[in-house]
Design a protein around this motif. Structure first.
Motif, PDB file in Angstrom:
ATOM      1  N   ILE A  30      27.833  45.364 119.375  1.00  0.00           N
ATOM      2  CA  ILE A  30      28.928  45.037 119.156  1.00  0.00           C
ATOM      3  C   ILE A  30      28.804  44.020 117.910  1.00  0.00           C
ATOM      4  CG2 ILE A  30      30.240  43.973 121.025  1.00  0.00           C
ATOM      5  CD1 ILE A  30      28.652  46.015 123.053  1.00  0.00           C
ATOM      6  N   VAL A  31      29.949  43.620 117.927  1.00  0.00           N
ATOM      7  CA  VAL A  31      30.504  42.260 117.144  1.00  0.00           C
ATOM      8  C   VAL A  31      31.648  41.867 118.015  1.00  0.00           C
ATOM      9  CG1 VAL A  31      31.396  41.889 114.223  1.00  0.00           C
ATOM     10  CG2 VAL A  31      29.671  43.238 114.587  1.00  0.00           C
ATOM     11  N   TYR A  32      31.702  40.246 117.662  1.00  0.00           N
ATOM     12  CA  TYR A  32      32.782  39.880 118.682  1.00  0.00           C
ATOM     13  C   TYR A  32      33.507  38.676 117.716  1.00  0.00           C
ATOM     14  CZ  TYR A  32      34.778  38.161 122.138  1.00  0.00           C
ATOM     15  OH  TYR A  32      36.463  38.076 123.191  1.00  0.00           O
ATOM     16  N   LYS A  33      34.506  38.576 117.015  1.00  0.00           N
ATOM     17  CA  LYS A  33      35.068  37.714 116.141  1.00  0.00           C
ATOM     18  C   LYS A  33      35.516  36.297 116.407  1.00  0.00           C
ATOM     19  CE  LYS A  33      37.035  40.657 113.881  1.00  0.00           C
ATOM     20  NZ  LYS A  33      37.754  40.966 112.302  1.00  0.00           N
ATOM     21  N   ILE A  34      35.554  35.098 116.309  1.00  0.00           N
ATOM     22  CA  ILE A  34      36.130  34.307 116.537  1.00  0.00           C
ATOM     23  C   ILE A  34      36.656  33.402 115.489  1.00  0.00           C
ATOM     24  CG2 ILE A  34      35.293  31.826 118.017  1.00  0.00           C
ATOM     25  CD1 ILE A  34      33.119  32.500 118.978  1.00  0.00           C
ATOM     26  N   PRO A  35      37.831  33.184 115.211  1.00  0.00           N
ATOM     27  CA  PRO A  35      38.695  32.381 114.029  1.00  0.00           C
ATOM     28  C   PRO A  35      38.347  30.607 114.221  1.00  0.00           C
ATOM     29  CG  PRO A  35      39.982  33.079 116.029  1.00  0.00           C
ATOM     30  CD  PRO A  35      38.218  33.470 116.481  1.00  0.00           C
ATOM     31  N   ILE A  36      37.771  29.962 113.631  1.00  0.00           N
ATOM     32  CA  ILE A  36      37.317  28.687 112.923  1.00  0.00           C
ATOM     33  C   ILE A  36      38.981  28.513 111.515  1.00  0.00           C
ATOM     34  CG2 ILE A  36      36.145  27.171 112.523  1.00  0.00           C
ATOM     35  CD1 ILE A  36      35.531  28.052 114.770  1.00  0.00           C
ATOM     36  N   THR A  37      40.382  28.404 112.134  1.00  0.00           N
ATOM     37  CA  THR A  37      41.510  28.370 111.514  1.00  0.00           C
ATOM     38  C   THR A  37      41.960  27.376 112.136  1.00  0.00           C
ATOM     39  OG1 THR A  37      42.990  29.609 112.949  1.00  0.00           O
ATOM     40  CG2 THR A  37      41.545  31.112 111.154  1.00  0.00           C
ATOM     41  N   GLY A  38      42.970  26.721 111.081  1.00  0.00           N
ATOM     42  CA  GLY A  38      43.663  25.113 111.507  1.00  0.00           C
ATOM     43  C   GLY A  38      42.464  24.360 111.058  1.00  0.00           C
ATOM     44  N   GLU A  39      43.338  23.509 112.336  1.00  0.00           N
ATOM     45  CA  GLU A  39      42.475  21.704 111.899  1.00  0.00           C
ATOM     46  C   GLU A  39      41.440  22.201 112.901  1.00  0.00           C
ATOM     47  OE1 GLU A  39      43.226  17.268 112.166  1.00  0.00           O
ATOM     48  OE2 GLU A  39      44.807  18.184 114.016  1.00  0.00           O
ATOM     49  N   ILE A  40      40.367  21.288 112.881  1.00  0.00           N
ATOM     50  CA  ILE A  40      39.331  21.041 113.416  1.00  0.00           C
ATOM     51  C   ILE A  40      39.422  20.171 114.862  1.00  0.00           C
ATOM     52  CG2 ILE A  40      36.840  21.173 113.278  1.00  0.00           C
ATOM     53  CD1 ILE A  40      36.698  22.337 110.652  1.00  0.00           C
ATOM     54  N   ASP A  41      39.915  20.722 115.950  1.00  0.00           N
ATOM     55  CA  ASP A  41      39.830  19.458 116.963  1.00  0.00           C
ATOM     56  C   ASP A  41      39.634  19.712 118.437  1.00  0.00           C
ATOM     57  OD1 ASP A  41      41.396  21.126 117.556  1.00  0.00           O
ATOM     58  OD2 ASP A  41      43.084  20.815 117.346  1.00  0.00           O
TER      59      ASP A  41
END
Length: 434
Positions: A30-41
């Motif tokens: 199983i692969v689980y994806k999490i986006p790190i996009t836009g401003e890091i807040d």
């Protein structure tokens, strides 16, 4: 007999191999994806926590963080880095575009780093550019790279422009690496066109690929906790409540003000960015202001305390002292300017007349100066207005500002002047036959 045992042994071996084969086929990676996009807040911190928790619950074999960001708040990036670093699941940070500034730190935290052609990593200049901030972030980059077996000095050069690495970056320049350079200098393991290509290289065959799901409420909350949006909504809320105080009854302005403030505070609490303490501060401030307007005469410690409590609740919402001070100053300046405009427009409203002096206190209208008041000590009079606790009495055909010695006193009630201190005249209610 020996032949029977041999046959039985072969059958057992066949059964065991069959079971193992079925288990191997049934095994689903199983692969689980999490986006790190836009401003890091801090909203992104909430999203990463949620994603990692869901991935662990699903029994994921690989966590992929898809990165494309110009950066953001360092404290939020450090929290995300720690979450990635301490994850029980193998992590892959996959740079799809840019991993700049705080995004570079998050990228370096992955067990595996992969980048697509045309992507880049670095440019982690601090704001403000002061040695204490540079030193702290430089060490954070070095420690993160070192712990993952990457070149710590290259990581440090992404933060500190004073560092020179021969053949790579000259002193006075801030380091940013392309995908090819990152692989060449051991800051990334792979350069690939997409994740499918990466799976083939890693000999990894995911049967299920899941992604963190972001609800509409979470999207709205993350939008609202942006400092610029929060500042606008807090300003609207405060101005709307100020406008409501000049208008009799409760109407659109008051409702809009409470909704605006409610949106901001509920968003911060929903994402776990702020605790209930800020809400308590806000409520205390609003209550104190209400007491000042409706109960306590004049404007004094109650009103000032209310304003300070409200501004303090605003201050503790924001991620850094600099951001918080700028936001609070903006809200305060715009609210004062709006209050002046509202006063000019609604200064003649019934409510304003209740809390302000509506006419000049001249002698021809029966008012007397402070030095004339001592002669009235011990005399009786009737109230011209209710005393709550301040109001007017009529004595010797003259009007006099007074306050009651206790609770409220109705209009046309007999009172006695019991104390005069400077400009303060105190009365108490007495019976008609006294």
């Amino acid at each position: 007999m020996r032949g029977v045992k041999y046959v039985l042994g072969l059958m057992v071996l066949f059964i065991v191999l069959s079971v193992l084969s079925v288990q191997a086929v049934d095994r689903t990676e199983i692969v689980y994806k999490i986006p790190i996009t836009g401003e890091i807040d801090r909203g992104l911190v909430y999203l990463v926590k949620k994603g990692i928790s869901e991935a662990e619950a699903e029994g994921a074999d690989l966590l992929i963080f898809e990165i494309d960001t110009f950066g953001g708040y360092v404290d939020s990036a450090i929290e995300i880095k720690d979450l990635i670093y301490n994850s029980r699941i193998k992590t892959l940070t996959f740079v799809k575009g840019r991993a700049w500034s705080a995004g570079a730190l998050i990228t370096l935290a992955g067990d595996i780093v992969a980048m697509v052609p045309g992507s880049s990593i670095g440019a982690a200049e601090t704001r403000p550019k002061e040695e204490k901030y540079i030193s702290a972030l430089r060490k954070e980059f070095k420690a993160t790279a070192e712990s993952r077996g990457r070149y710590p000095e290259i990581a440090a050069a992404m933060v500190d422009s004073d560092l020179e690495i021969e053949g790579l970056i000259a002193a006075g320049k801030l380091l940013t690496l392309t995908a090819d350079e990152a692989v060449t200098h051991n800051m990334a393991e792979y350069k690939v066109g997409n994740l499918t290509e990466l799976y083939d290289i890693m000999d990894f065959s995911p049967a299920r690929i899941l992604s963190v799901q972001v609800s509409s409420a979470e999207k709205l909350a993350r939008f609202i906790i942006n400092p610029n949006i929060s500042t606008v909504l807090l300003t609207i809320g405060l101005i709307a409540l100020i406008a409501e105080t000049f208008i009799m009854g409760w109407g659109i302005a008051g409702t809009a003000g409470l909704l605006s403030l409610g949106l901001v505070f509920s968003s911060y609490i929903y994402l776990g960015v702020a605790g209930w303490g800020v809400v308590v501060l806000l409520v205390v401030g609003l209550v104190l202001l209400a007491l000042e307007v409706f109960v306590v005469p004049g404007f004094g410690i109650t009103g000032i305390s209310g304003i300070l409590a409200i501004l303090a609740s605003f201050y503790f919402l924001f991620p850094t002292p600099t951001t918080a001070l700028f936001a609070v100053a903006t809200v305060l300046i715009l609210s004062i300017a709006a209050a002046i405009v509202i006063l000019k427009l609604f200064g003649g409203s019934q409510f304003w007349q209740r809390i302000s002096l509506g006419e000049s206190q001249t002698k021809d209208l029966g008012y007397i100066a402070q030095y004339d008041k001592k002669e009235y000590l011990g005399k009786t009079a009737y109230t011209l207005t209710p005393l709550r606790p301040a109001g007017l009495i009529e004595i010797d055909a003259k009007r006099l500002d007074v306050v009651s010695d206790g609770g409220f006193i109705d209009k046309d009630v007999k009172v006695k002047i019991i104390k005069i201190t400077g400009n303060r005249v105190v009365v108490k209610q007495i019976k008609e036959d006294e």
